[in-house]
Design an enzyme around this catalytic site. Structure first.
Site, PDB file in Angstrom:
ATOM      1  CE1 TYR A 102      -2.951 -40.204 -51.916  1.00 20.60           C
ATOM      2  CE2 TYR A 102      -3.970 -41.898 -53.276  1.00 20.60           C
ATOM      3  CZ  TYR A 102      -2.881 -41.127 -52.956  1.00 20.60           C
ATOM      4  OH  TYR A 102      -1.714 -41.265 -53.655  1.00 20.60           O
ATOM      5  CG  ASN A 139       6.606 -34.083 -42.710  1.00 20.83           C
ATOM      6  OD1 ASN A 139       6.820 -35.201 -43.182  1.00 20.83           O
ATOM      7  ND2 ASN A 139       5.386 -33.602 -42.554  1.00 20.83           N
TER       8      ASN A 139
HETATM    9  P1  NAD Z   1       5.733 -42.240 -48.786  1.00 19.16           P
HETATM   10  O1  NAD Z   1       4.809 -42.089 -47.616  1.00 19.16           O
HETATM   11  O2  NAD Z   1       6.763 -43.310 -48.718  1.00 19.16           O
HETATM   12  O3  NAD Z   1       6.438 -40.863 -49.088  1.00 19.16           O
HETATM   13  C1  NAD Z   1       5.851 -39.611 -48.799  1.00 19.16           C
HETATM   14  C2  NAD Z   1       6.945 -38.740 -48.212  1.00 19.16           C
HETATM   15  O4  NAD Z   1       6.425 -37.433 -47.994  1.00 19.16           O
HETATM   16  C3  NAD Z   1       7.436 -39.236 -46.847  1.00 19.16           C
HETATM   17  O5  NAD Z   1       8.845 -39.223 -46.821  1.00 19.16           O
HETATM   18  C4  NAD Z   1       6.865 -38.241 -45.843  1.00 19.16           C
HETATM   19  O6  NAD Z   1       7.669 -38.122 -44.679  1.00 19.16           O
HETATM   20  C5  NAD Z   1       6.814 -36.977 -46.704  1.00 19.16           C
HETATM   21  N1  NAD Z   1       5.812 -36.005 -46.293  1.00 19.16           N
HETATM   22  C6  NAD Z   1       4.494 -36.218 -46.064  1.00 19.16           C
HETATM   23  N2  NAD Z   1       3.874 -35.071 -45.757  1.00 19.16           N
HETATM   24  C7  NAD Z   1       4.832 -34.109 -45.809  1.00 19.16           C
HETATM   25  C8  NAD Z   1       4.796 -32.711 -45.581  1.00 19.16           C
HETATM   26  N3  NAD Z   1       3.678 -32.062 -45.243  1.00 19.16           N
HETATM   27  N4  NAD Z   1       5.956 -32.014 -45.705  1.00 19.16           N
HETATM   28  C9  NAD Z   1       7.124 -32.645 -46.035  1.00 19.16           C
HETATM   29  N5  NAD Z   1       7.196 -33.975 -46.251  1.00 19.16           N
HETATM   30  C10 NAD Z   1       6.056 -34.682 -46.148  1.00 19.16           C
HETATM   31  O7  NAD Z   1       4.799 -42.460 -50.069  1.00 19.16           O
HETATM   32  P2  NAD Z   1       5.203 -42.927 -51.539  1.00 19.16           P
HETATM   33  O8  NAD Z   1       4.575 -44.247 -51.751  1.00 19.16           O
HETATM   34  O9  NAD Z   1       6.650 -42.754 -51.778  1.00 19.16           O
HETATM   35  O10 NAD Z   1       4.401 -41.875 -52.416  1.00 19.16           O
HETATM   36  C11 NAD Z   1       5.046 -40.732 -52.961  1.00 19.16           C
HETATM   37  C12 NAD Z   1       4.037 -39.945 -53.779  1.00 19.16           C
HETATM   38  O11 NAD Z   1       3.544 -40.743 -54.849  1.00 19.16           O
HETATM   39  C13 NAD Z   1       2.814 -39.514 -52.965  1.00 19.16           C
HETATM   40  O12 NAD Z   1       2.437 -38.231 -53.401  1.00 19.16           O
HETATM   41  C14 NAD Z   1       1.761 -40.521 -53.354  1.00 19.16           C
HETATM   42  O13 NAD Z   1       0.463 -39.980 -53.236  1.00 19.16           O
HETATM   43  C15 NAD Z   1       2.125 -40.796 -54.794  1.00 19.16           C
HETATM   44  N6  NAD Z   1       1.704 -42.119 -55.253  1.00 19.16           N
HETATM   45  C16 NAD Z   1       2.306 -43.239 -54.762  1.00 19.16           C
HETATM   46  C17 NAD Z   1       1.908 -44.485 -55.243  1.00 19.16           C
HETATM   47  C18 NAD Z   1       2.549 -45.768 -54.750  1.00 19.16           C
HETATM   48  O14 NAD Z   1       2.143 -46.847 -55.181  1.00 19.16           O
HETATM   49  N7  NAD Z   1       3.545 -45.709 -53.871  1.00 19.16           N
HETATM   50  C19 NAD Z   1       0.895 -44.605 -56.216  1.00 19.16           C
HETATM   51  C20 NAD Z   1       0.303 -43.425 -56.687  1.00 19.16           C
HETATM   52  C21 NAD Z   1       0.736 -42.189 -56.226  1.00 19.16           C
END
Ligand code: NAD
Length: 265
Positions: free
Chosen positions: A148, A35
């Site tokens: 979270y 989104n």
């Molecule tokens: P990010 O915010 O860069 O990516 C999340 C993506 O999801 C974004 O592109 C956003 O636009 C999309 N999004 C959010 N809500 C949405 C919805 N309702 N419908 C459709 N799209 C939606 O975050 P990230 O760092 O890439 O994290 C990705 C995943 O990994 C997440 O689930 C996060 O919880 C998990 N995570 C990340 C880390 C980290 O260090 N980056 C660590 C642990 C877990």
């Protein structure tokens, strides 16, 4: 053995976009559902040059968007979420809606589809302040200390229960702090933003001695692809490194890499 049709939710975000790059490079057919709440089309600019990838601007909370996206997939990499730990303190409802409810809507579509496995981006924060570090996957009791973390633990539970009930495979990846290009969350990008605003002083939250485990995004994606091939019915895996860095040490690395001297911490 990889799958020919992958859906990546959150594919325009930091991790999702690197995963899309890797899947396209492997010749997979990829659908992205995003989104663009925090992700950017620009993150998958190169991947979108391939005919193998399709972008759906849609929301995981919208069952019509999700049904459309799921209909063309064998495997779903569920990476969409609101990953802001601090936001979850000020606005817990967002974590519930974007993480738990969105996962529920996705699972409802998956259970009626041909998808046979889901790979979920969970987090090491599900453990809370664990007494054992590195924390084994079977550590108990799991007591997240942020909404979270709780929302991710609840999502893990939903995913494993749906997969058990509807004979699909659940692979849960508890990711450490992932670093690398396109990252816009977490301590490193926080420090960079603060130092760009004021290169003389850097505010560090807490006493600076908090330790965390970090992993480069390339290793995270490699682990994700390896884990996606697991053939058992379900698996929960930590994805991180065994060493830990203090936040104050990271502040020093960031200031050094930015070529800044005499920064007051
Ligand atoms: P990010 O915010 O860069 O990516 C999340 C993506 O999801 C974004 O592109 C956003 O636009 C999309 N999004 C959010 N809500 C949405 C919805 N309702 N419908 C459709 N799209 C939606 O975050 P990230 O760092 O890439 O994290 C990705 C995943 O990994 C997440 O689930 C996060 O919880 C998990 N995570 C990340 C880390 C980290 O260090 N980056 C660590 C642990 C877990």
């Amino acid at each position: 053995m990889l799958f020919s049709r992958a859906l990546v939710t959150g594919g325009a975000g930091f991790l999702g976009s690197h995963l899309c790059d890797a899947l396209v490079a492997l010749g997979e057919n990829v659908t992205v559902l995003d989104n663009l709440s925090s992700g950017k089309r620009q993150n998958i600019r190169d991947a979108l040059k391939s005919k193998k990838i399709k972008f759906i601007l849609g929301d995981c909370k919208n069952s019509r968007d999700v049904r459309k996206a799921v209909s063309e997939a064998d495997v779903v990499y569920h990476f969409a979420a609101n990953p802001e730990v601090r936001l979850s303190l000020a606005d817990p409802a967002t974590s519930f809606r974007e993480n738990i409810y969105a996962t529920h809507v996705l699972l409802e579509a998956i259970r009626k589809s041909d998808v046979n496995r889901i790979v979920f981006a969970s987090t090491s924060t599900v453990y809370g302040d664990a007494k054992v570090v590195p924390t084994p996957e079977d550590y108990a009791p799991m007591e997240p200390i942020s909404v979270y973390g709780a929302s991710k633990l609840a999502s893990e539970a939903l995913i494993t229960a749906y997969c058990q009930t509807y004979y699909k495979t659940a692979i849960v990846l508890r990711l450490a702090n992932i670093v690398g290009p396109r990252s816009e969350h977490g301590v490193i990008s926080d420090f960079v933003k603060k130092l760009k605003a004021n290169s003389r002083r850097l505010e560090i939250l807490g006493d600076g001695h908090q330790k965390k485990s970090y992993l480069h995004v390339e290793d995270c994606i490699s682990a994700t692809l390896t884990a996606s091939e697991i053939t058992t019915q379900g698996e929960v895996l930590n994805v991180g490194s065994t060493d830990q860095l203090e936040v104050a040490g990271i502040a020093e690395i960031v200031t050094h890499e930015m070529g800044l001297d005499n920064v007051c911490f």
